[in-house]
Scaffold this motif. Structure first.
Motif, PDB file in Angstrom:
ATOM      1  N   LEU A  89      33.804  42.258  39.579  1.00  0.00           N
ATOM      2  CA  LEU A  89      34.308  41.172  40.429  1.00  0.00           C
ATOM      3  C   LEU A  89      34.332  39.840  39.679  1.00  0.00           C
ATOM      4  CD1 LEU A  89      32.525  41.999  43.821  1.00  0.00           C
ATOM      5  CD2 LEU A  89      34.950  42.264  43.288  1.00  0.00           C
ATOM      6  N   GLU A  92      37.293  40.007  37.115  1.00  0.00           N
ATOM      7  CA  GLU A  92      38.580  39.868  37.783  1.00  0.00           C
ATOM      8  C   GLU A  92      38.722  38.526  38.499  1.00  0.00           C
ATOM      9  OE1 GLU A  92      38.902  43.243  40.347  1.00  0.00           O
ATOM     10  OE2 GLU A  92      39.065  44.658  38.676  1.00  0.00           O
ATOM     11  N   GLU A  93      37.724  37.663  38.384  1.00  0.00           N
ATOM     12  CA  GLU A  93      37.682  36.317  38.963  1.00  0.00           C
ATOM     13  C   GLU A  93      37.802  36.324  40.487  1.00  0.00           C
ATOM     14  OE1 GLU A  93      40.525  33.935  36.893  1.00  0.00           O
ATOM     15  OE2 GLU A  93      39.436  34.091  34.993  1.00  0.00           O
ATOM     16  N   ILE A  94      37.330  37.388  41.092  1.00  0.00           N
ATOM     17  CA  ILE A  94      37.224  37.447  42.549  1.00  0.00           C
ATOM     18  C   ILE A  94      35.953  36.717  42.980  1.00  0.00           C
ATOM     19  CG2 ILE A  94      36.950  39.007  44.515  1.00  0.00           C
ATOM     20  CD1 ILE A  94      38.593  41.061  42.897  1.00  0.00           C
ATOM     21  N   LEU A 115      33.533  34.686  49.369  1.00  0.00           N
ATOM     22  CA  LEU A 115      34.036  36.048  49.180  1.00  0.00           C
ATOM     23  C   LEU A 115      33.903  36.847  50.464  1.00  0.00           C
ATOM     24  CD1 LEU A 115      34.960  38.382  47.230  1.00  0.00           C
ATOM     25  CD2 LEU A 115      32.530  38.850  46.960  1.00  0.00           C
ATOM     26  N   SER A 118      36.447  35.675  53.152  1.00  0.00           N
ATOM     27  CA  SER A 118      37.852  35.952  52.854  1.00  0.00           C
ATOM     28  C   SER A 118      38.231  37.404  53.126  1.00  0.00           C
ATOM     29  CB  SER A 118      38.172  35.597  51.406  1.00  0.00           C
ATOM     30  OG  SER A 118      37.479  36.472  50.535  1.00  0.00           O
TER      31      SER A 118
END
Length: 119
Positions: A89, A92-94, A115, A118
């Motif tokens: 995560l 993947e820059e989540i 997070l 969202s």
């Protein structure tokens, strides 16, 4: 004053029918009474042990809820995911994270909250 009451009862420990001399007798004899006592004490100890274990299990979540910056392992346990997934995560820059140095990644608590909201 004694009475000649004879009540037919069933022992709460061994389930055998017996003749009781009082209306409050629960067990057929002292052996069954002692066994029932031991069983009650064992259940009480198991219950207190379970509660103590549960308290220790939940304690890290209470500590993590207060912290502003978390390690990858702490964030993983808070999100209930593996550390590898947490690293993915981040890659993947989540999930926003700061790399302070080699093997020193910190995740802001607000980014975890963001997070979760969202999703």
């Amino acid at each position: 004053m004694s009475s000649n009451i004879k009540v037919s009862r069933i022992c709460q420990n061994c389930n055998i029918e017996f003749v009781a001399r009082t209306t409050v007798t629960k067990y057929c004899g002292p052996v069954c009474a002692k066994r029932a006592y031991k069983t009650r004490q064992r259940k009480k100890k198991v219950k207190s042990s379970y509660e103590e274990t549960l308290k220790h299990k939940l304690q890290p979540y209470e500590v993590l809820a207060v912290k502003d910056f978390l390690t990858v392992r702490e964030a993983s346990s808070l999100l209930n995911i593996s550390t590898r997934t947490t690293y993915r995560l981040i890659k993947e820059e989540i999930l926003e994270a700061v790399n302070l140095s080699n093997r020193l990644i910190r995740i802001k608590r607000s980014s975890i909250d963001k997070l979760l909201t969202s999703i």
